[in-house]
Every structure is written in C-alpha cells, then in structure tokens.
Motif scaffolding. Structure first.
Motif, PDB file in Angstrom:
ATOM      1  N   MET A 124       0.832  -1.206   0.000  1.00 57.39           N
ATOM      2  CA  MET A 124       0.000   0.000   0.000  1.00 57.39           C
ATOM      3  C   MET A 124       0.869   1.260   0.000  1.00 57.39           C
ATOM      4  N   THR A 125       2.055   1.179   0.595  1.00 57.78           N
ATOM      5  CA  THR A 125       3.010   2.286   0.458  1.00 57.78           C
ATOM      6  C   THR A 125       3.365   2.489  -1.002  1.00 57.78           C
ATOM      7  N   SER A 126       3.658   1.410  -1.706  1.00 60.44           N
ATOM      8  CA  SER A 126       3.979   1.513  -3.137  1.00 60.44           C
ATOM      9  C   SER A 126       2.810   2.087  -3.915  1.00 60.44           C
ATOM     10  N   GLU A 127       1.594   1.686  -3.546  1.00 60.05           N
ATOM     11  CA  GLU A 127       0.409   2.193  -4.245  1.00 60.05           C
ATOM     12  C   GLU A 127       0.292   3.697  -4.132  1.00 60.05           C
ATOM     13  N   PHE A 128       0.389   4.227  -2.917  1.00 57.61           N
ATOM     14  CA  PHE A 128       0.194   5.674  -2.804  1.00 57.61           C
ATOM     15  C   PHE A 128       1.383   6.442  -3.363  1.00 57.61           C
ATOM     16  N   LEU A 129       2.579   5.863  -3.296  1.00 59.89           N
ATOM     17  CA  LEU A 129       3.742   6.538  -3.886  1.00 59.89           C
ATOM     18  C   LEU A 129       3.626   6.613  -5.394  1.00 59.89           C
ATOM     19  N   ALA A 130       3.188   5.534  -6.024  1.00 54.60           N
ATOM     20  CA  ALA A 130       3.137   5.462  -7.492  1.00 54.60           C
ATOM     21  C   ALA A 130       1.927   6.167  -8.072  1.00 54.60           C
ATOM     22  N   ARG A 131       0.815   6.201  -7.318  1.00 52.55           N
ATOM     23  CA  ARG A 131      -0.423   6.686  -7.907  1.00 52.55           C
ATOM     24  C   ARG A 131      -0.929   7.999  -7.335  1.00 52.55           C
ATOM     25  N   ARG A 132      -0.510   8.342  -6.108  1.00 53.89           N
ATOM     26  CA  ARG A 132      -1.141   9.498  -5.481  1.00 53.89           C
ATOM     27  C   ARG A 132      -0.183  10.590  -5.020  1.00 53.89           C
ATOM     28  N   VAL A 133       0.999  10.234  -4.515  1.00 55.13           N
ATOM     29  CA  VAL A 133       1.970  11.277  -4.152  1.00 55.13           C
ATOM     30  C   VAL A 133       2.464  11.990  -5.409  1.00 55.13           C
ATOM     31  N   PHE A 134       2.713  11.217  -6.449  1.00 55.80           N
ATOM     32  CA  PHE A 134       3.132  11.776  -7.743  1.00 55.80           C
ATOM     33  C   PHE A 134       2.449  10.953  -8.819  1.00 55.80           C
ATOM     34  N   HIS A 135       1.846  11.635  -9.766  1.00 52.47           N
ATOM     35  CA  HIS A 135       1.137  10.926 -10.830  1.00 52.47           C
ATOM     36  C   HIS A 135       2.146  10.540 -11.911  1.00 52.47           C
ATOM     37  N   VAL A 136       2.722   9.341 -11.764  1.00 46.29           N
ATOM     38  CA  VAL A 136       3.716   8.871 -12.733  1.00 46.29           C
ATOM     39  C   VAL A 136       3.023   8.545 -14.045  1.00 46.29           C
ATOM     40  N   LYS A 137       3.621   9.007 -15.130  1.00 47.04           N
ATOM     41  CA  LYS A 137       3.033   8.744 -16.441  1.00 47.04           C
ATOM     42  C   LYS A 137       4.060   8.094 -17.360  1.00 47.04           C
ATOM     43  N   GLN A 138       3.576   7.586 -18.464  1.00 51.37           N
ATOM     44  CA  GLN A 138       4.431   6.893 -19.426  1.00 51.37           C
ATOM     45  C   GLN A 138       5.606   7.773 -19.827  1.00 51.37           C
ATOM     46  N   GLY A 139       6.795   7.191 -19.769  1.00 52.77           N
ATOM     47  CA  GLY A 139       7.994   7.898 -20.206  1.00 52.77           C
ATOM     48  C   GLY A 139       8.725   8.642 -19.109  1.00 52.77           C
TER      49      GLY A 139
END
Length: 323
Positions: A124-139
């Motif tokens: 769940m730490t990985s989830e919020f880091l990848a999806r909510r703290v920063f909106h990582v996008k393709q590239g």
C-alpha cells in the motif's frame, strides 16, 4: 499465546518473547490468528526510539491470518474470514492480535496469507507513492533507492507497469540482478558509482521526474542532484538516519524542486481509502503485474536475528516472522 514485548527502546536485545493472555476483541474489533507477520523498517525506528513508543509495548504493524473472534457491532468480518492489516495497532509480533475491524481488509482467495502479510504495509506504500503522491506517467524517468528492498521491489514493478523508466540503486551485484528481474531498467551500484552522475547520463542530462528515497541521510544530496527541473523528492524513510534540515533556497537553486515527507497512515486514513488501496494492490498481484518476493522468513523466537538482518541491509524483498 506467545508475543514479543520490549520494556524499553534500544537494540535488538530489548526484544523478548513472553507468554501472555490472548486478548478478547471489544466492540468493533476482531481477533486475527496470524499465519505470518510482516517486518518493516518502521519497526526498527520504533524499537530504537527514533519513533518513540510508550514502553512496555509490543511491536509490529502488519500481519495476516484467520479471524478467530469478533466483537460486538462487527459486520465487516465473520469468524473464519481471511484478513490482513498493515497499519497496526502496535503488537503484530505475536501469535494473534486484536485489530479494529475497519482497519483490516479481506484477503482474496487466490492471494496467500503469507503474501498478504508480506505486502500490506509495503504494497500500500507503493500504491500511494506510485499513484497518489506523484502521478507517474508513461515515459517518466524515476529513481528508487534500495530497489531490492521490500518496498523497492514492489514499487519498481508498479512504476514499470505505468510505463516509467525505472532506475534503481542497490548495494551489490546480487541485489542488482534481483532489481532487474523486478522491473528496473537501469541499476546503479551506490557503493562504487556516482548516483547523480549516472542518472544524468541515463536521462540525457535531464534528471528524474521523481526520486523515491527511503534511505534518508546518506542519499539526500544524491537524490536532490538526480532531479530534473521542478522534480519531486519523496523522502519516506530513514534507513541511514534522519534527513537533516533543508533550507528552502536549496530547493530553489536545484531547479525549483519539490520535497515531501509522506506516510502511509495519511493515505489510508479512512476505511474507504484503505479498501481502495488494498484493492488496487491485490489487483496488481492477481494480474501478475506484481510478483511478491519473500526473501527470508524467521521464527517468532528469532526476532532479534530478523531485526539485525533488516537493519544491516542484508535482506531482499519482504521479511516475515512465522509464529
């Protein structure tokens, strides 16, 4: 039941195994009989006093098992349900633990309880880091310190599934192989290589959109120097010690950088947020996008050895205690 207790903050020697009464769940609570218990760096911070606890106390925030008893007013679970939790309360290092029903989640039938214990807090730490703290996008180019660790291996895979170019730091070649197998496009051996220099080479001089840093004091400068203009440093751990104070002008001079120090507890503050985060995590596991690496297991009476291995960065992936 058997449970780990500590009378004071200190080294691994303060962890002691005791026979204690099995708690009875009160209103809104459930008793989970553990199949496995997850170890995390926050456990070390709490044991040493970096994050102070009122002693005497138990330790551990994460576990999974079978619901053995329920308190009054509980409708979320029934006896016999498979359940897991990752945000406490303190005391998971035990054969069983009482948890508020609204802070635990059901484990899907096709996800093992050991896997659930290994990934609730880290996943769940990985989830919020990848999806909510920063909106990582393709590239996007991203940097992950401790890429072969518990959070690192899950986060690498999650970010790779989003189309990011994943750069990870590790301590040796064996950990580099593990990181590459779990989504790292490029691996930097931090003991012998200039982290920021390699990042700039790999990103054609631009730097990373975001740096995920769970190491803390030892990697701060390299993390800041690895960011692109207006990049974000996510400092979410202190494995090497607390990060020293940073003057705002340091961020300005680095290219109008951003800095955040998030914690999972603020991103699963409500039961709805908890369910959504866990659902996203289990969905990634069930789809095969994330493969969970349980690098080592210890018996409950080996908890001191487990803490020594984790603190000494001698582990890979997730570490479990088996009651």
């Amino acid at each position: 039941m058997r449970a780990i207790r500590l009378a004071r903050a200190g080294g691994p020697d303060v962890l002691a195994l005791h026979e204690v009464d099995t708690a009875v769940p009160g209103p809104g609570q459930i008793l989970i009989r553990h199949e496995a218990i997850g170890l995390n760096f926050i456990d070390i911070y709490q044991r040493t006093g970096l994050y102070p606890l009122a002693c005497p106390t138990g330790l551990g925030l994460e576990g999974a098992g079978i619901v053995e008893a329920i308190g009054e007013e509980v409708t979320r679970f029934q006896v016999g349900d498979r359940a897991a939790y990752g945000t406490g309360p303190i005391g998971a290092y035990a054969e069983a633990h009482v948890v508020d029903a609204n802070r635990a989640v059901r484990v899907p039938a096709d996800v093992s309880l050991r896997t659930a214990a290994a990934v609730m807090l880290k996943g769940m730490t990985s989830e919020f880091l990848a999806r909510r703290v920063f909106h990582v996008k393709q590239g996007d180019a991203v940097l992950i310190h401790a890429a072969a660790g518990g959070v690192g291996l899950i986060l690498c895979q999650w970010l790779r599934s989003l189309g990011a170019t994943v750069i990870g730091t590790v301590g040796d070649e064996s950990k580099a192989r593990i990181a590459r197998a779990h989504g790292c496009d490029h691996v930097i051996l931090y003991k012998t290589e200039d982290i920021a220099g390699r990042v700039k080479t790999l990103t054609d001089g631009l730097g990373c959109a975001v740096v995920y840093d769970s190491v803390g004091r030892d990697t701060l400068e390299a993390s800041l120097a690895s960011l692109r203009r207006r990049g974000l440093l996510v400092s979410f751990g202190n494995a090497s010690g607390p990060v020293p104070p940073i003057e705002p002008l340091r961020l300005s001079r680095g290219g109008s950088l951003f800095l955040t120090r998030p914690t999972l507890f603020d991103y699963v503050a409500t039961t709805e947020e908890l369910d959504q985060s866990a659902s996203a995590l289990f969905g990634m596991i069930r789809s095969g996008a994330i493969k969970v690496e349980i690098g080592q297991t210890f018996r409950l009476d080996q908890v001191r050895e487990a803490h020594e291995a984790l603190a000494g960065r001698q582990t890979t992936g997730s570490t479990l205690l088996i009651p």
